[in-house]
Design a protein around this motif. Structure first.
Motif, PDB file in Angstrom:
ATOM      1  N   VAL A 521      18.446  14.767  17.991  1.00  0.00           N
ATOM      2  CA  VAL A 521      17.124  14.239  17.998  1.00  0.00           C
ATOM      3  C   VAL A 521      17.106  13.816  16.490  1.00  0.00           C
ATOM      4  CG1 VAL A 521      14.690  14.008  18.019  1.00  0.00           C
ATOM      5  CG2 VAL A 521      16.133  14.948  20.026  1.00  0.00           C
ATOM      6  N   THR A 522      16.771  12.409  16.089  1.00  0.00           N
ATOM      7  CA  THR A 522      16.779  12.158  14.757  1.00  0.00           C
ATOM      8  C   THR A 522      15.163  11.119  14.877  1.00  0.00           C
ATOM      9  OG1 THR A 522      19.056  11.509  14.423  1.00  0.00           O
ATOM     10  CG2 THR A 522      17.505  10.456  12.803  1.00  0.00           C
ATOM     11  N   VAL A 523      14.276  11.407  13.666  1.00  0.00           N
ATOM     12  CA  VAL A 523      13.037  10.895  13.708  1.00  0.00           C
ATOM     13  C   VAL A 523      12.772  10.225  12.201  1.00  0.00           C
ATOM     14  CG1 VAL A 523      10.705  11.266  13.686  1.00  0.00           C
ATOM     15  CG2 VAL A 523      12.152  12.498  15.403  1.00  0.00           C
ATOM     16  N   THR A 524      12.545   8.959  12.311  1.00  0.00           N
ATOM     17  CA  THR A 524      12.337   8.303  10.957  1.00  0.00           C
ATOM     18  C   THR A 524      10.734   7.813  10.880  1.00  0.00           C
ATOM     19  OG1 THR A 524      12.670   6.070  11.726  1.00  0.00           O
ATOM     20  CG2 THR A 524      14.563   6.997  11.014  1.00  0.00           C
ATOM     21  N   ASP A 525      10.440   7.311   9.856  1.00  0.00           N
ATOM     22  CA  ASP A 525       9.109   6.802   9.940  1.00  0.00           C
ATOM     23  C   ASP A 525       8.682   5.819  11.198  1.00  0.00           C
ATOM     24  OD1 ASP A 525      10.156   4.738   8.978  1.00  0.00           O
ATOM     25  OD2 ASP A 525       9.027   4.594   6.971  1.00  0.00           O
ATOM     26  N   SER A 526       9.660   5.338  11.556  1.00  0.00           N
ATOM     27  CA  SER A 526       9.597   4.089  12.756  1.00  0.00           C
ATOM     28  C   SER A 526      10.202   4.505  14.068  1.00  0.00           C
ATOM     29  CB  SER A 526       9.543   2.984  12.271  1.00  0.00           C
ATOM     30  OG  SER A 526      10.852   2.536  11.742  1.00  0.00           O
ATOM     31  N   THR A 527      10.905   5.187  14.089  1.00  0.00           N
ATOM     32  CA  THR A 527      11.989   5.225  15.343  1.00  0.00           C
ATOM     33  C   THR A 527      12.180   6.650  15.597  1.00  0.00           C
ATOM     34  OG1 THR A 527      14.132   4.910  14.208  1.00  0.00           O
ATOM     35  CG2 THR A 527      12.940   3.082  15.120  1.00  0.00           C
ATOM     36  N   LEU A 528      12.748   6.988  16.799  1.00  0.00           N
ATOM     37  CA  LEU A 528      13.107   8.304  17.305  1.00  0.00           C
ATOM     38  C   LEU A 528      14.505   8.033  18.162  1.00  0.00           C
ATOM     39  CD1 LEU A 528      12.494   9.692  20.221  1.00  0.00           C
ATOM     40  CD2 LEU A 528      10.298   9.763  19.355  1.00  0.00           C
ATOM     41  N   SER A 529      15.481   8.879  17.926  1.00  0.00           N
ATOM     42  CA  SER A 529      16.612   8.778  18.822  1.00  0.00           C
ATOM     43  C   SER A 529      16.916   9.890  19.473  1.00  0.00           C
ATOM     44  CB  SER A 529      17.582   8.297  18.175  1.00  0.00           C
ATOM     45  OG  SER A 529      17.516   6.985  17.500  1.00  0.00           O
ATOM     46  N   ALA A 530      17.256  10.027  20.581  1.00  0.00           N
ATOM     47  CA  ALA A 530      17.586  11.432  21.363  1.00  0.00           C
ATOM     48  C   ALA A 530      18.940  11.262  22.051  1.00  0.00           C
ATOM     49  CB  ALA A 530      16.387  12.032  22.355  1.00  0.00           C
ATOM     50  N   GLU A 531      19.631  11.879  21.798  1.00  0.00           N
ATOM     51  CA  GLU A 531      20.946  12.198  22.525  1.00  0.00           C
ATOM     52  C   GLU A 531      20.850  12.625  23.865  1.00  0.00           C
ATOM     53  OE1 GLU A 531      23.976  14.150  20.203  1.00  0.00           O
ATOM     54  OE2 GLU A 531      23.748  12.750  18.612  1.00  0.00           O
ATOM     55  N   GLY A 532      21.743  12.875  24.637  1.00  0.00           N
ATOM     56  CA  GLY A 532      21.776  13.297  25.916  1.00  0.00           C
ATOM     57  C   GLY A 532      21.527  14.873  25.846  1.00  0.00           C
ATOM     58  N   PHE A 533      20.524  15.575  26.697  1.00  0.00           N
ATOM     59  CA  PHE A 533      20.264  16.834  26.294  1.00  0.00           C
ATOM     60  C   PHE A 533      19.719  17.242  25.135  1.00  0.00           C
ATOM     61  CE2 PHE A 533      23.885  16.771  29.597  1.00  0.00           C
ATOM     62  CZ  PHE A 533      23.097  16.583  30.393  1.00  0.00           C
ATOM     63  N   GLY A 534      19.330  15.995  24.476  1.00  0.00           N
ATOM     64  CA  GLY A 534      18.676  16.322  23.042  1.00  0.00           C
ATOM     65  C   GLY A 534      17.159  16.872  22.955  1.00  0.00           C
ATOM     66  N   PHE A 535      16.950  17.666  21.836  1.00  0.00           N
ATOM     67  CA  PHE A 535      15.545  18.175  21.763  1.00  0.00           C
ATOM     68  C   PHE A 535      15.394  18.265  20.064  1.00  0.00           C
ATOM     69  CE2 PHE A 535      18.227  21.789  21.634  1.00  0.00           C
ATOM     70  CZ  PHE A 535      17.668  22.573  20.462  1.00  0.00           C
ATOM     71  N   GLY A 536      13.946  18.062  19.897  1.00  0.00           N
ATOM     72  CA  GLY A 536      13.746  18.137  18.507  1.00  0.00           C
ATOM     73  C   GLY A 536      12.223  18.579  18.288  1.00  0.00           C
ATOM     74  N   ILE A 537      12.063  19.359  17.393  1.00  0.00           N
ATOM     75  CA  ILE A 537      10.608  19.750  16.626  1.00  0.00           C
ATOM     76  C   ILE A 537      10.757  19.594  15.292  1.00  0.00           C
ATOM     77  CG2 ILE A 537       8.858  21.605  16.690  1.00  0.00           C
ATOM     78  CD1 ILE A 537      10.863  23.020  18.575  1.00  0.00           C
ATOM     79  N   HIS A 538       9.951  18.447  14.863  1.00  0.00           N
ATOM     80  CA  HIS A 538       9.659  17.895  13.693  1.00  0.00           C
ATOM     81  C   HIS A 538       8.299  17.961  13.152  1.00  0.00           C
ATOM     82  CE1 HIS A 538      13.312  15.931  14.649  1.00  0.00           C
ATOM     83  NE2 HIS A 538      13.777  15.638  13.423  1.00  0.00           N
ATOM     84  N   ASP A 539       8.226  18.610  11.820  1.00  0.00           N
ATOM     85  CA  ASP A 539       7.036  18.648  11.080  1.00  0.00           C
ATOM     86  C   ASP A 539       6.710  17.300  10.452  1.00  0.00           C
ATOM     87  OD1 ASP A 539       4.778  19.196   9.491  1.00  0.00           O
ATOM     88  OD2 ASP A 539       5.569  20.792   8.565  1.00  0.00           O
ATOM     89  N   LEU A 540       5.685  16.466  10.806  1.00  0.00           N
ATOM     90  CA  LEU A 540       5.489  15.134  10.260  1.00  0.00           C
ATOM     91  C   LEU A 540       4.580  15.082   9.101  1.00  0.00           C
ATOM     92  CD1 LEU A 540       4.440  13.164  13.585  1.00  0.00           C
ATOM     93  CD2 LEU A 540       6.674  13.483  12.613  1.00  0.00           C
ATOM     94  N   GLY A 541       4.210  16.352   8.705  1.00  0.00           N
ATOM     95  CA  GLY A 541       3.373  16.525   7.311  1.00  0.00           C
ATOM     96  C   GLY A 541       2.054  16.612   7.966  1.00  0.00           C
ATOM     97  N   ALA A 542       0.930  16.135   6.984  1.00  0.00           N
ATOM     98  CA  ALA A 542      -0.571  16.094   7.368  1.00  0.00           C
ATOM     99  C   ALA A 542      -0.622  15.619   9.072  1.00  0.00           C
ATOM    100  CB  ALA A 542      -1.278  15.197   6.446  1.00  0.00           C
ATOM    101  N   PRO A 543      -1.806  16.214   9.591  1.00  0.00           N
ATOM    102  CA  PRO A 543      -1.964  15.644  11.034  1.00  0.00           C
ATOM    103  C   PRO A 543      -1.977  14.108  11.133  1.00  0.00           C
ATOM    104  CG  PRO A 543      -3.311  17.557  10.293  1.00  0.00           C
ATOM    105  CD  PRO A 543      -2.487  17.059   9.024  1.00  0.00           C
ATOM    106  N   GLY A 544      -1.115  13.800  12.096  1.00  0.00           N
ATOM    107  CA  GLY A 544      -0.902  12.364  12.143  1.00  0.00           C
ATOM    108  C   GLY A 544      -1.881  11.941  13.446  1.00  0.00           C
ATOM    109  N   THR A 545      -2.175  10.598  13.420  1.00  0.00           N
ATOM    110  CA  THR A 545      -2.893  10.012  14.289  1.00  0.00           C
ATOM    111  C   THR A 545      -1.979   9.162  15.388  1.00  0.00           C
ATOM    112  OG1 THR A 545      -3.411   8.154  12.811  1.00  0.00           O
ATOM    113  CG2 THR A 545      -4.930  10.415  13.045  1.00  0.00           C
ATOM    114  N   PRO A 546      -2.428   9.054  16.534  1.00  0.00           N
ATOM    115  CA  PRO A 546      -1.672   8.219  17.346  1.00  0.00           C
ATOM    116  C   PRO A 546      -1.887   6.803  16.925  1.00  0.00           C
ATOM    117  CG  PRO A 546      -3.189   9.515  18.651  1.00  0.00           C
ATOM    118  CD  PRO A 546      -3.475   9.721  17.289  1.00  0.00           C
ATOM    119  N   ALA A 547      -0.834   5.927  17.158  1.00  0.00           N
ATOM    120  CA  ALA A 547      -0.708   4.691  16.521  1.00  0.00           C
ATOM    121  C   ALA A 547      -1.531   3.730  17.643  1.00  0.00           C
ATOM    122  CB  ALA A 547       0.582   4.096  16.652  1.00  0.00           C
TER     123      ALA A 547
END
Length: 547
Positions: A521-547
């Motif tokens: 799983v790859t996360v940028t500031d605008s997209t996320l990509s997940a391979e088959g059977f992928g998983f990811g836990i990312h710290d976004l920094g300060a609490p984010g808000t839904p777009a």
């Protein structure tokens, strides 16, 4: 009717330690054999506590270890105050509890509350005394009613079993009377009162020896013909109030399958199950059950979410969880197991081992209490084609033995489970030459075992990932994307097809999503990509808000 207090009166808060619990279920017959008789025992568990401590487990639930003829794997208790000789002695249990406590691990026993074995002294007495009302008996004046079993002794009439015929239901009374069924007694009759008192006595006995509570078998089955579980709720609330006063640090977890009902009824937590509760267990089956292993022909075939073909949805599970949480108001917990002694393991054909990491990434970051079934941490599989053993077979395609095979410790004889001849083992080992073992995975930092350990540690050090942290669901389906505590982004893709999508939340300005535990799983500031059977836990920094 028997009501000591309003069924809606407030209960004491759950002990604070429970919210940090990572549960681990041990089927004692199959975990570790210390004396070479082919059957696991309490001393064997004690000898392997360092594995649990290293893994990060802090609460162990043992399947029943009381005296029993073992027609249902020990769920047919013949003496609630004696340890079955196959497992050892009271001293062995005390040694286990003490050794576990020194490692910060609590031990829970399994309380079979609704029935006994037909070998129990209570039932043997009732067979000879028509005035004994510990069990539910007809008077013999008519034919055997549906669901009852003919008396096997001098007493006339028939008794009501709770599961197998060898498990007569204890009499906790009926909520409603019926002129056509004169054997129905009210909940405040002498027999039901005696049985309620006995439950308290049993619980008190073991809690005084240092146990930390109980998982309660078939907890909803006590009072019969009980619409809305009104009288069953009153019974458990009475016991809970006694427990809160006498043993305030002890917990009760229920096999009920409906936390929205069972937690207000007095339990500190309840397991989501593949049966019972909402839609007869559909939320759990829609999550894990892939049509292999333990299959009940009464269940409608459906696609589960954790399936490589990607035809399922997490929505059924998520809705059930949301409904339960709304009913709990923070008073107790939903417990999410990987599997248990009654149901298929996560690693059940056609699910491959490659699919397991994503399952644990989901379970160990979702706001429930996680319960690992022994061996799941290394990906032990459901073994098909085993013979019926101690009541394991429940139907033509439903054999629980496949989930009860010996723990796979290493590559020595019998996988390190026992020094007995292979033919004397409680159940055969998984015959797969490539079966996983604890020892091999301890030596491999990329193994499932190390991943589960890291996920447990991350959960422990990040309260936002625990049961009380907030959750905001950002995408359902494939992948499931949710935000914990306003800053921890969890992405789980259980299907084999990769996916790329716009990031469904806002990353704080200048922050760079930091991977905490990720695979594919790859996360940028605008997209996320997940391979088959992928998983990811990312710290976004300060609490984010839904777009």
């Amino acid at each position: 009717m028997h009501h000591t207090t309003s069924p809606h009166a407030a209960l004491a808060p759950a002990p604070s330690w429970l919210s940090e619990a990572v549960l681990y279920q041990i089927y004692p017959q199959s975990f570790a054999d210390s004396d070479g008789d082919g059957i696991g025992d309490l001393a064997g568990i004690t000898a392997h506590l360092d594995h649990l401590s290293w893994l990060g487990v802090n609460t162990v639930w043992l399947n029943p270890c009381f005296a029993s003829p073992f027609r249902d794997g020990g769920y047919d208790v013949s003496d609630y105050f004696s340890i079955a000789p196959r497992y050892g002695t009271d001293d062995d249990l005390a040694t286990l509890v003490d050794a576990a406590r020194r490692r910060g691990i609590r031990i829970l026993l399994d309380l079979v509350a609704g029935h006994t074995s037909d070998r129990h002294a209570w039932f043997q007495h009732a067979l000879h005394d028509p005035d004994d009302h510990r069990y539910i008996w007809t008077d013999g004046s008519g034919p055997v009613p549906e669901g009852f079993a003919p008396s096997p002794g001098p007493r006339p009439g028939a008794y009501l079993p709770n599961f197998f015929v060898s498990q007569p239901a204890l009499n906790f009374g009926y909520t409603r009377s019926n002129a056509d069924e004169p054997w129905r007694q009210p909940v405040d009759a002498e027999g039901p009162r005696a049985n309620r008192a006995a439950l308290r006595e049993i619980m008190d006995h073991w809690l005084r020896l240092g146990l930390s509570g109980f998982r309660v078998d078939m907890a909803s089955s006590l009072v019969k013909d009980d619409p809305g579980h009104v009288e069953t709720t009153a019974l458990w609330q009475e016991l809970r109030r006694w427990l809160d006063g006498a043993h305030p640090e002890a917990v009760l977890l229920s096999e009920w399958g409906d936390p929205a009902v069972s937690v207000p009824a007095g339990f500190h937590g309840d397991f989501f199950l593949q049966f019972g509760g909402p839609d007869n267990g559909l939320p759990m089956r829609s999550l894990w059950s892939n049509g292999g292993g333990t299959v009940d022909t009464a269940w409608e075939p459906q696609d589960c979410w954790f399936h490589a073909d990607g035809k399922g949805t997490p929505d059924t599970f998520v809705r059930a969880w949301q409904n339960a949480e709304a009913a709990l108001h923070g008073t107790g917990h939903v417990v999410l197991p990987t599997s248990n002694h009654d149901f298929s393991r996560l690693a059940t054909e056609p699910r491959s081992r490659a699919e397991l990491p994503a399952a644990f990434a989901f379970q160990l970051t979702w706001p429930t209490l996680p319960a690992l079934y022994y061996g799941e941490e290394i990906g032990m599989r459901y073994v098909p084609g085993l013979p019926d053993h101690e009541g394991s077979r429940l139907g033509p395609q439903y054999n629980r033995a496949g989930s009860r095979t010996p723990m796979q410790w290493d590559d020595t004889a019998n996988a390190g489970f026992s020094t007995a001849p292979a033919e004397d083992l409680y159940l055969p080992l998984d015959p797969d030459h490539d079966r996983p073992t604890v020892a091999a995975q301890r030596d491999d930092p990329d193994s499932l075992l190390h991943l589960v350990r890291r996920l447990i540690a991350l959960r422990r050090t990040t309260p936002e990932l625990g049961p009380t942290g907030s959750v905001r669901i950002l995408n359902t389906g494939y992948p499931l994307v949710h935000l914990r505590g306003g800053r921890y982004l969890v992405v789980v893709n259980p299907r084999r097809e990769p996916v790329t999508m716009p990031l469904p939340c806002t990353v704080p300005p200048g922050a760079v999503p930091r991977p905490l535990e990720t695979s594919g799983v790859t996360v940028t500031d605008s997209t996320l990509s997940a391979e088959g059977f992928g998983f990811g836990i990312h710290d976004l920094g300060a609490p984010g808000t839904p777009a």
